[in-house]
Design an enzyme around this catalytic site. Sequence first.
Site, short mmCIF file in Angstrom:
data_model
loop_
_atom_site.label_atom_id
_atom_site.label_comp_id
_atom_site.label_asym_id
_atom_site.label_seq_id
_atom_site.Cartn_x
_atom_site.Cartn_y
_atom_site.Cartn_z
N GLU A 17 0.70 -1.28 -0.06
CA GLU A 17 -0.07 -0.18 -0.12
C GLU A 17 0.88 1.14 0.02
O GLU A 17 1.90 1.24 0.76
CB GLU A 17 -0.78 -0.13 1.33
CG GLU A 17 -1.93 -0.91 1.20
CD GLU A 17 -2.01 -2.14 1.91
OE1 GLU A 17 -0.93 -2.08 2.74
OE2 GLU A 17 -2.56 -3.21 1.82
N TYR A 31 8.27 2.31 -7.00
CA TYR A 31 7.42 1.16 -7.35
C TYR A 31 7.06 0.83 -8.71
O TYR A 31 7.29 -0.21 -9.26
CB TYR A 31 6.18 0.89 -6.25
CG TYR A 31 6.49 0.92 -4.92
CD1 TYR A 31 7.29 0.28 -4.24
CD2 TYR A 31 5.77 1.90 -4.04
CE1 TYR A 31 7.70 0.29 -2.98
CE2 TYR A 31 5.78 1.88 -2.76
CZ TYR A 31 6.78 1.20 -2.28
OH TYR A 31 7.32 1.26 -0.83
#
Length: 152
Positions: free
Chosen positions: A108, A120
């Site tokens: 998350e 990411y």
Amino acid sequence: MTAVRPAIRRATRDDVPRVVEIERSSFSDPWTPGAFRSAADEERLDFLVAEHEGRVVGYSVSWGVVDQAELANLAVAADARGLGIGGQLLDAAMALAREAGCESMHLEVRESNVAARALYGSRGFAEVGRRRRYYRAPVEDALVLRAEIVAG
Ligand SMILES: CC(C)(COP(=O)(O)OP(=O)(O)OC[C@H]1O[C@@H](n2cnc3c(N)ncnc32)[C@H](O)[C@@H]1OP(=O)(O)O)[C@@H](O)C(=O)NCCC(=O)NCCS
């Protein structure tokens, strides 16, 4: 960017004070020292630290359940960002998950966290969901990201 090559190793309890220092300067709703001590004691967790020039400059906490891994925490000291350390920690966490038989990793991230989302994205993570009002201080949605980590 001038990348550095930190030594990445498993964390011990001795690393916790420095990790907490980085955690508190990185997050408005930080993990407690006890949470990091538990992570250091739990062999099934991958609690890694990155060390550069004799100093811990970053850490990650992740684990695998059957074929899915979860990245629960990742941070780099403010004065050591942009040097490739976060990327190398994430690569190491994904490699350990792969060795343990995991095929994907979830995490998350705050929607507004541009640096983390760039990191990411550079490792193949893509948005698969949203948790509304997931974070406190300030309240904000979490994006749920997922990457394949099947052996290449
Ligand atoms: C997110 C964080 C861990 C990144 O660590 P880092 O060591 O600075 O990242 P790296 O230098 O390894 O960069 C990795 C990639 O992200 C990109 N990136 C990193 N910071 C960025 C920024 N501020 N803006 C845009 N892109 C950025 C880099 O360009 C790099 O891409 P590349 O591999 O394609 O070249 C660091 O900024 C941090 O600790 N932030 C506070 C804590 C946090 O938000 N953790 C994540 C919670 S989900």
